[in-house]
Scaffold this active site. Sequence first.
Site, short mmCIF file in Angstrom:
data_model
loop_
_atom_site.label_atom_id
_atom_site.label_comp_id
_atom_site.label_asym_id
_atom_site.label_seq_id
_atom_site.Cartn_x
_atom_site.Cartn_y
_atom_site.Cartn_z
N GLU A 109 -1.32 -17.41 8.84
CA GLU A 109 -1.97 -16.13 8.56
C GLU A 109 -2.30 -16.04 7.08
OE1 GLU A 109 0.40 -12.52 9.05
OE2 GLU A 109 -1.14 -11.43 7.95
N GLU A 136 12.99 -13.23 2.28
CA GLU A 136 12.76 -14.11 3.44
C GLU A 136 14.04 -14.82 3.87
OE1 GLU A 136 9.89 -14.25 5.07
OE2 GLU A 136 8.23 -13.91 3.69
N ARG A 143 9.33 -10.09 -0.79
CA ARG A 143 9.84 -10.06 0.59
C ARG A 143 11.07 -10.94 0.65
NH1 ARG A 143 4.61 -9.51 4.59
NH2 ARG A 143 4.04 -7.53 3.65
N CYS A 196 0.79 -1.25 0.00
CA CYS A 196 0.00 0.00 0.00
C CYS A 196 0.82 1.30 0.00
CB CYS A 196 -1.03 0.00 1.12
SG CYS A 196 -0.34 -0.23 2.77
N CYS A 241 -6.01 -0.68 6.00
CA CYS A 241 -5.68 -1.55 4.89
C CYS A 241 -5.74 -3.00 5.34
CB CYS A 241 -4.31 -1.22 4.29
SG CYS A 241 -2.92 -1.77 5.28
N ARG A 262 4.90 -19.99 1.99
CA ARG A 262 5.91 -19.00 2.35
C ARG A 262 6.88 -18.86 1.19
NH1 ARG A 262 7.71 -15.94 6.39
NH2 ARG A 262 5.99 -16.53 7.72
N ASN A 307 -4.97 -10.21 6.79
CA ASN A 307 -5.05 -9.33 7.95
C ASN A 307 -5.97 -8.17 7.63
OD1 ASN A 307 -3.57 -7.31 6.58
ND2 ASN A 307 -1.63 -7.98 7.44
N ASP A 321 -5.50 -10.56 12.60
CA ASP A 321 -5.09 -11.59 11.64
C ASP A 321 -6.17 -12.66 11.56
OD1 ASP A 321 -2.65 -10.58 10.92
OD2 ASP A 321 -1.45 -12.08 11.99
N ARG A 335 -1.56 -18.11 0.13
CA ARG A 335 -1.94 -18.60 1.46
C ARG A 335 -3.40 -19.04 1.52
NH1 ARG A 335 1.46 -15.85 6.01
NH2 ARG A 335 3.54 -16.28 5.17
N GLU A 366 -4.48 -6.37 -1.80
CA GLU A 366 -4.43 -5.26 -0.84
C GLU A 366 -5.73 -4.46 -0.92
OE1 GLU A 366 -1.78 -4.64 1.24
OE2 GLU A 366 -2.35 -2.68 2.01
N1 SER Z 1 0.15 -3.49 3.99
C1 SER Z 1 -0.23 -4.48 4.95
C2 SER Z 1 0.86 -5.48 5.18
O1 SER Z 1 1.94 -5.32 4.68
C3 SER Z 1 -1.49 -5.18 4.52
O2 SER Z 1 -1.27 -5.82 3.32
O3 SER Z 1 0.65 -6.43 5.88
ZN ZN Z 2 -1.36 -2.06 3.56
#
Ligand code: SER
Ligand code: ZN
Length: 289
Positions: free
Chosen positions: A220, A128, A126, A96, A248, A137, A223, A207, A255, A145
């Site tokens: 998870e 990881e 990400r 976001c 957000c 994962r 969220n 979550d 997942r 989003e």
């Molecule tokens: N921006 C939030 C997060 O990174 C929701 O996606 O978890």
């Molecule tokens: Zn977000």
Amino acid sequence: LTEALKRAYVDVVYKPLGFVEMIFPKISDWSIWKKSGHARALYSGFNPYLFITPKSADPSVWEEVADKIKISGEIPFEDLMKNLEPPRGGLEFAQCPPFWTYLEGETVADESLPIKVFDWSGPTYRYESGGAHGFERVDELHRIETLWVGTERQVHELNLALRERFRVLMEDVLELNIRQAWVTPWFMEQKGVIQEEERDMVVGTVDFEAYLPYDGRFLEVQNCSNNGDSYPKAFNVKGRKEELYSGCAGGSFERYLSAFLAQKGFKEEDWPQGFRKYVTKIPEEIKFL
Ligand code: SER
Ligand code: ZN
């Protein structure tokens, strides 16, 4: 199955609440992460893939490197690095933050509030660092989003409405065994701030976690957060009368589908009717000899 999940998501969550699709940028430069606060938690909760650009796209600058690759078939890293700029930012990690560049410095008219948008136009990356495994994962996630901006009351009410729609999607449509938990808000975790113990607070993250029968853990999947006034403040976005708030919610296609297949199995005839109506023909798998 991502198509089926998208149809369900639109039908159950976005259409009833009036959210519209938007494409968020997927590359963020440092200026975004400095404002959002992420930069402060670099590699301590905020673990991005960085991006670098060439100093020049002039072929003559690259001739030597290209020749070495042609001759040896290997990449000459030392020569390569000399032609690169320092990292200008990275592949977006939280999805976001780059949205806020659209509103930055503006005063939003009352009739445009609350703003209700979603983005599933591309992956989130990400780093990881070896923690990636299997399907649930991964370093390259395909995320959903959901983002809303409005007055304090509008943001709070949308947060509650979305939480109920996510529950319906997971429990009534996908018929998943899930639990909900208050957790350290993602924007605190990713920015290196620890949450105070305060269960009923309005600002914070819930979550939605789904049971994984193959190892007894909860994963998870989704969220949903009320982010308070931090983003409008950081990007200098104002309302006419009241200050603005935002929320957000992040979901992951990988997942959702990991949890679904883990709980419901791979046979379509075993899946809940409420979800089967969104499923078109499942393609044949590729066979190897
Ligand atoms: N921006 C939030 C997060 O990174 C929701 O996606 O978890
Ligand atoms: Zn977000």
